[in-house]
Design a protein around this motif. Structure first.
Motif, mmCIF file in Angstrom:
data_model
loop_
_atom_site.group_PDB
_atom_site.id
_atom_site.type_symbol
_atom_site.label_atom_id
_atom_site.label_comp_id
_atom_site.label_asym_id
_atom_site.label_seq_id
_atom_site.Cartn_x
_atom_site.Cartn_y
_atom_site.Cartn_z
ATOM 1 N N LYS A 253 -3.807 6.903 -5.422
ATOM 2 C CA LYS A 253 -4.815 7.358 -4.458
ATOM 3 C C LYS A 253 -4.878 8.878 -4.401
ATOM 4 O O LYS A 253 -5.955 9.462 -4.273
ATOM 5 C CB LYS A 253 -4.491 6.836 -3.057
ATOM 6 N N ASP B 272 -13.702 2.978 0.391
ATOM 7 C CA ASP B 272 -13.529 4.055 1.359
ATOM 8 C C ASP B 272 -14.070 5.386 0.831
ATOM 9 O O ASP B 272 -14.456 6.250 1.601
ATOM 10 C CB ASP B 272 -12.030 4.205 1.666
ATOM 11 N N CYS B 273 -14.071 5.542 -0.483
ATOM 12 C CA CYS B 273 -14.353 6.857 -1.085
ATOM 13 C C CYS B 273 -15.717 6.985 -1.758
ATOM 14 O O CYS B 273 -16.173 8.101 -1.987
ATOM 15 C CB CYS B 273 -13.294 7.180 -2.142
ATOM 16 N N GLY C 58 -7.240 -1.476 -4.942
ATOM 17 C CA GLY C 58 -8.149 -0.511 -5.550
ATOM 18 C C GLY C 58 -9.567 -0.666 -5.030
ATOM 19 O O GLY C 58 -10.257 0.317 -4.744
ATOM 20 N N ARG D 209 0.436 5.119 -3.803
ATOM 21 C CA ARG D 209 0.244 6.432 -3.176
ATOM 22 C C ARG D 209 -0.179 7.463 -4.207
ATOM 23 O O ARG D 209 -1.129 8.216 -4.029
ATOM 24 C CB ARG D 209 1.526 6.873 -2.466
ATOM 25 N N GLN E 153 -9.759 10.069 -10.288
ATOM 26 C CA GLN E 153 -9.541 9.912 -8.849
ATOM 27 C C GLN E 153 -10.016 11.145 -8.080
ATOM 28 O O GLN E 153 -10.544 11.048 -6.982
ATOM 29 C CB GLN E 153 -8.060 9.673 -8.569
ATOM 30 N N TYR F 59 -12.941 11.814 -5.164
ATOM 31 C CA TYR F 59 -12.641 12.397 -3.861
ATOM 32 C C TYR F 59 -13.523 13.605 -3.554
ATOM 33 O O TYR F 59 -13.873 13.866 -2.413
ATOM 34 C CB TYR F 59 -11.157 12.796 -3.781
ATOM 35 N N GLU G 12 0.820 -1.222 0.000
ATOM 36 C CA GLU G 12 0.000 0.000 0.000
ATOM 37 C C GLU G 12 0.852 1.269 0.000
ATOM 38 O O GLU G 12 0.378 2.337 -0.348
ATOM 39 C CB GLU G 12 -0.896 0.035 1.251
ATOM 40 N N TRP H 64 -9.884 1.000 -1.729
ATOM 41 C CA TRP H 64 -9.886 2.466 -1.811
ATOM 42 C C TRP H 64 -11.248 2.989 -2.266
ATOM 43 O O TRP H 64 -11.777 3.947 -1.724
ATOM 44 C CB TRP H 64 -8.771 2.940 -2.744
#
Length: 475
Positions: free
Chosen positions: A320, A371-372, A365, A317, A333, A337, A311, A368
């Motif tokens: 993300k 989470d978003c 992925g 990094r 991306q 966000y 990660e 992530w």
DNA sequence: TTTTGAGTTGTTCGA
DNA sequence: GTCGAACAACTCAAA
């Protein structure tokens, strides 16, 4: 005194079905003629959700509480393990039943099974259809198994449609006395969103009324061009219903009806819309029959593929943070966000870049996104990532690597999408592009005036590396 | 049981 | 710029 005949109430465990219309579970509860006690739990499953889904679920519940209040009902908020809390509530209220709308992902299913086992000897426990058009076990191939390819699945279900008519709920009988409720604001479900909450909030629409409005606008303005327009990254050609479907702020049958009417009226985009709804069904079909879809490679031979899983690697990094140096990927991306959603085509492009150009494990992925995304859906997210990565139920040939540059040329012709989401190197960055910097953590130390970076993995080099890796893997 | 046709979303190359 | 073929080989679903 004491001669009022009392009816034992029934408990509606509200989860991803926060609507009054097209809600078979609610309709069945009202049908019993007993007082209904709707309850929403901060339980082990909600607790484990990613930041954005947890926050958005809270907004949905808050909004739905108001809607119920408008019908003379309430939404009771409780916190704790689902089994224990529902047991307690049943005891407190003397309820004779606990019903809910069925869920299909592994985590929710194991929780629901435990609740059922814990309560079934004391009250009438039921899981009711309603989240899907058809139950996963009701669609079978000629030999009786589940479908693993989309097109045959589509052909098998397209003329079947949803079960047809359902009662509309006009009044929800209330109990004589309401049980205690917590205040959902105290749960602070948005705490992990940090700075992001204020930014994303502007782009979020919550609740059944908003969902129905969106569906109406979609039917009127977008459905007929949906076939092509949904692929355009910069123009609003999609239905934007995913966040409502995932929390059940709208029912799939209500959506299906709109598509079917479009078909009858000869709207050219109607079939494409129905197909998208069936993709949602297909994802749940697979999730039901293969419960570890979200965790394990659907084709186990992919377990041997040398995915990168670190990660903290530079590629992960940068991906993300929305600074891979590949514009269309970074735009995607950042859209996620800032708005909590991402255009469907952009999801494929950015997922392909991560899993193929960067050779990063699809689960990185997937997590992530989890989470978003405010429209996070366990089944669709898992299927999408496995499909792109090539480990999923689809015979995607290994050389199908999205070229981010040609995708951008095709689907973001006038650069509007990239200009909307990227600030670096632009004289007058858009408001949305700038708002990204208000949402991200300060430790990313990014600013609109930064020099836009070179690609972390070159478009050409990445493709070649991916093809090489697959060739080595196959041999 | 065997056979047959087909498979969401792509890219590149050469005519 | 546009078009068709090649990219490889496999699994799925139905006949």
């Amino acid at each position: 005194m004491g001669f009022m005949p009392t009816k034992t109430p029934v408990i509606w465990w509200v989860r991803r079905d926060m609507r009054l219309a097209d809600n078979p579970c609610l309709a069945a509860l009202v049908e019993t003629g007993r007082p209904v006690i709707p309850v929403f739990l901060l339980d082990e499953v909600l607790e484990s959700h990613g930041a954005a889904p947890k926050w958005r679920m809270g907004l949905a519940a808050e909004c739905f509480a108001e809607r119920l209040a408008g019908k003379g009902s309430r939404l009771i908020f409780r916190r704790g393990g689902a089994s224990r809390e529902l047991g307690r509530l049943a005891e407190e209220t003397g309820a004779g039943a606990v019903w809910w709308t069925r869920a299909y992902d592994a985590e929710a299913r194991s929780r629901d099974r435990a609740v059922y086992e814990g309560l079934k000897d004391r009250v009438d426990v039921r899981a009711v259809d309603g989240h899907l058009l058809m139950e996963p076990w009701s669609v079978r191939t000629g030999s009786g198994g589940p479908y693993k390819v989309y097109t045959p699945f589509w052909r098998a279900v397209k003329d079947r449609g949803p079960g047809g008519g359902w009662p509309r709920v006009s009044k929800i009988p209330a109990p004589g006395r309401w049980p205690e409720s917590e205040n959902i604001a105290d749960w602070n479900l948005g705490r992990e969103m940090r700075r992001g909450a204020a930014v994303v909030r502007e782009h979020v629409r919550v609740g059944e009324a908003e969902a129905l409005k969106r569906l109406r606008v979609f039917a009127r303005d977008r459905l007929s061009h949906y076939g092509d327009a949904r692929d355009d990254l910069a123009r609003p050609g999609t239905s934007e219903l995913s966040e409502h479907l995932t929390y059940g702020e709208i029912g799939p049958r209500t959506c299906w009806d709109v598509g079917e009417r479009g078909m009858r009226e000869g709207a050219p985009g109607a079939e494409a819309f129905l197909k998208e709804l069936v993709w949602r069904e297909f994802a749940h079909h697979l999730m039901w029959h293969f419960p570890d879809m979200a965790e394990a490679n659907w084709r186990s031979e992919w377990d041997a593929f040398p995915w990168k899983t670190d990660e903290r690697s530079r590629e992960v990094r940068r991906w993300k943070e929305g600074r891979t140096g590949v514009e269309i990927v970074d735009a995607a991306q950042r859209e996620m966000y800032v708005t909590g959603t991402m255009h469907n085509r952009a999801r494929m492009i950015t997922a392909s870049y991560l899993t193929k150009h960067c050779l990063v494990d699809w689960r990185v992925g997937r997590a992530w996104f989890e989470d978003c995304l405010i429209d996070w859906d366990p089944a669709s997210n898992a299927l999408g990532w496995q499909w792109v990565a090539g480990s999923g139920p689809d015979a995607a040939p290994y050389f199908r690597v999205f070229n981010p540059e040609s995708q951008a040329e095709k689907f973001d012709v006038d650069r509007r999408y990239r200009d909307r989401w990227l600030a670096e190197g632009r004289r007058r960055p858009s408001r949305d592009a700038l708002s990204y910097f208000d949402a991200i953590p300060e430790r990313w130390s990014m600013a609109p005036g930064d020099v836009y970076p070179d690609p972390v993995v070159g478009v050409k080099e990445g493709r070649e590396a991916a093809l090489r890796a697959y060739r080595d893997f196959k041999s």
